[in-house]
Design a protein around this motif. Sequence first.
Motif, PDB file in Angstrom:
ATOM      1  N   VAL A  24       0.859  -1.182   0.000  1.00  9.76           N
ATOM      2  CA  VAL A  24       0.000   0.000   0.000  1.00  9.76           C
ATOM      3  C   VAL A  24       0.897   1.234   0.000  1.00  9.76           C
ATOM      4  O   VAL A  24       1.851   1.309   0.774  1.00  9.76           O
ATOM      5  N   ALA A  25       0.600   2.184  -0.859  1.00 15.49           N
ATOM      6  CA  ALA A  25       1.368   3.431  -0.903  1.00 15.49           C
ATOM      7  C   ALA A  25       1.224   4.156   0.433  1.00 15.49           C
ATOM      8  O   ALA A  25       0.149   4.157   1.038  1.00 15.49           O
ATOM      9  N   MET A  26       2.339   4.750   0.886  1.00 19.20           N
ATOM     10  CA  MET A  26       2.341   5.483   2.158  1.00 19.20           C
ATOM     11  C   MET A  26       3.179   6.748   2.007  1.00 19.20           C
ATOM     12  O   MET A  26       4.133   6.775   1.241  1.00 19.20           O
ATOM     13  N   CYS A  27       2.799   7.772   2.788  1.00 27.73           N
ATOM     14  CA  CYS A  27       3.497   9.041   2.711  1.00 27.73           C
ATOM     15  C   CYS A  27       3.432   9.747   4.061  1.00 27.73           C
ATOM     16  O   CYS A  27       2.366   9.774   4.694  1.00 27.73           O
ATOM     17  N   VAL A  28       4.563  10.303   4.469  1.00 30.62           N
ATOM     18  CA  VAL A  28       4.598  11.156   5.657  1.00 30.62           C
ATOM     19  C   VAL A  28       5.217  12.484   5.235  1.00 30.62           C
ATOM     20  O   VAL A  28       6.410  12.554   4.947  1.00 30.62           O
ATOM     21  N   HIS A  29       4.375  13.512   5.158  1.00 30.53           N
ATOM     22  CA  HIS A  29       4.867  14.863   4.924  1.00 30.53           C
ATOM     23  C   HIS A  29       5.346  15.415   6.267  1.00 30.53           C
ATOM     24  O   HIS A  29       4.797  15.046   7.314  1.00 30.53           O
ATOM     25  N   PRO A  30       6.338  16.294   6.273  1.00 28.03           N
ATOM     26  CA  PRO A  30       6.800  16.850   7.545  1.00 28.03           C
ATOM     27  C   PRO A  30       5.649  17.445   8.361  1.00 28.03           C
ATOM     28  O   PRO A  30       4.887  18.274   7.867  1.00 28.03           O
ATOM     29  N   GLY A  31       5.504  16.950   9.569  1.00 30.00           N
ATOM     30  CA  GLY A  31       4.466  17.454  10.463  1.00 30.00           C
ATOM     31  C   GLY A  31       3.088  16.844  10.267  1.00 30.00           C
ATOM     32  O   GLY A  31       2.160  17.190  10.990  1.00 30.00           O
ATOM     33  N   TRP A  32       2.943  15.952   9.316  1.00 33.44           N
ATOM     34  CA  TRP A  32       1.654  15.328   9.040  1.00 33.44           C
ATOM     35  C   TRP A  32       1.633  13.925   9.631  1.00 33.44           C
ATOM     36  O   TRP A  32       2.685  13.306   9.823  1.00 33.44           O
ATOM     37  N   PRO A  33       0.442  13.376   9.844  1.00 40.53           N
ATOM     38  CA  PRO A  33       0.352  11.962  10.219  1.00 40.53           C
ATOM     39  C   PRO A  33       0.608  11.088   8.985  1.00 40.53           C
ATOM     40  O   PRO A  33       0.620  11.582   7.852  1.00 40.53           O
ATOM     41  N   MET A  34       0.790   9.800   9.218  1.00 40.93           N
ATOM     42  CA  MET A  34       0.991   8.848   8.126  1.00 40.93           C
ATOM     43  C   MET A  34      -0.252   8.812   7.229  1.00 40.93           C
ATOM     44  O   MET A  34      -1.372   8.698   7.719  1.00 40.93           O
ATOM     45  N   LEU A  35      -0.026   8.926   5.933  1.00 41.01           N
ATOM     46  CA  LEU A  35      -1.101   8.784   4.947  1.00 41.01           C
ATOM     47  C   LEU A  35      -0.949   7.404   4.322  1.00 41.01           C
ATOM     48  O   LEU A  35       0.154   7.027   3.910  1.00 41.01           O
ATOM     49  N   THR A  36      -2.035   6.678   4.242  1.00 33.73           N
ATOM     50  CA  THR A  36      -1.984   5.305   3.747  1.00 33.73           C
ATOM     51  C   THR A  36      -2.967   5.131   2.607  1.00 33.73           C
ATOM     52  O   THR A  36      -4.128   5.531   2.706  1.00 33.73           O
ATOM     53  N   GLY A  37      -2.491   4.533   1.542  1.00 33.54           N
ATOM     54  CA  GLY A  37      -3.322   4.279   0.366  1.00 33.54           C
ATOM     55  C   GLY A  37      -3.039   5.301  -0.720  1.00 33.54           C
ATOM     56  O   GLY A  37      -2.886   6.502  -0.458  1.00 33.54           O
ATOM     57  N   ARG A  38      -2.943   4.824  -1.930  1.00 31.15           N
ATOM     58  CA  ARG A  38      -2.573   5.672  -3.068  1.00 31.15           C
ATOM     59  C   ARG A  38      -3.513   6.861  -3.229  1.00 31.15           C
ATOM     60  O   ARG A  38      -3.062   7.986  -3.461  1.00 31.15           O
TER      61      ARG A  38
END
Length: 147
Positions: A39-53
């Motif tokens: 599953v695609a995941m992303c953490v922008h600085p200061g953001w919570p973990m984003l999960t799913g494309r």
Amino acid sequence: MSTTHAEIEKLNEAFYTAIEGGDLDRMTEIWAEDGEGRVAMCVHPGWPMLTGRAEVLRSWALIMANTPYIQFVLTDVRTTVIGDVAVLTCAENILTAADTEDATFAAGRVVATNTFVRTTGGWRLWFHHGSPVLQADGDDDEEESDE
């Protein structure tokens, strides 16, 4: 540098070029599709973990729509490839402007880890994690030493 390392670094550059240009179509091409066990995941600085494309791409659309100017100068780029996974770490030296008419710029530094996965369509970005680097205030140190 191996062909695979060069390919990963070229895709990484395309990722940052897409951000700078506000190119959501290119960003969509770069990110891996969610799949079984991935599953695609992303953490922008200061953001919570984003999960799913879909959630990750929505975040980039929001950032691009609200960032009139951003430029990245990447340093300390290191790439490791093991099988069908590649990890690239780098420092993002960022210049941004909240309002291009006032020409008020801000600079910052983020350390990023970008993980790529080999798919049937080629290498794609699977995970992005950016962590801000705290900047030391050298002016305060100089003032204290003068007293």
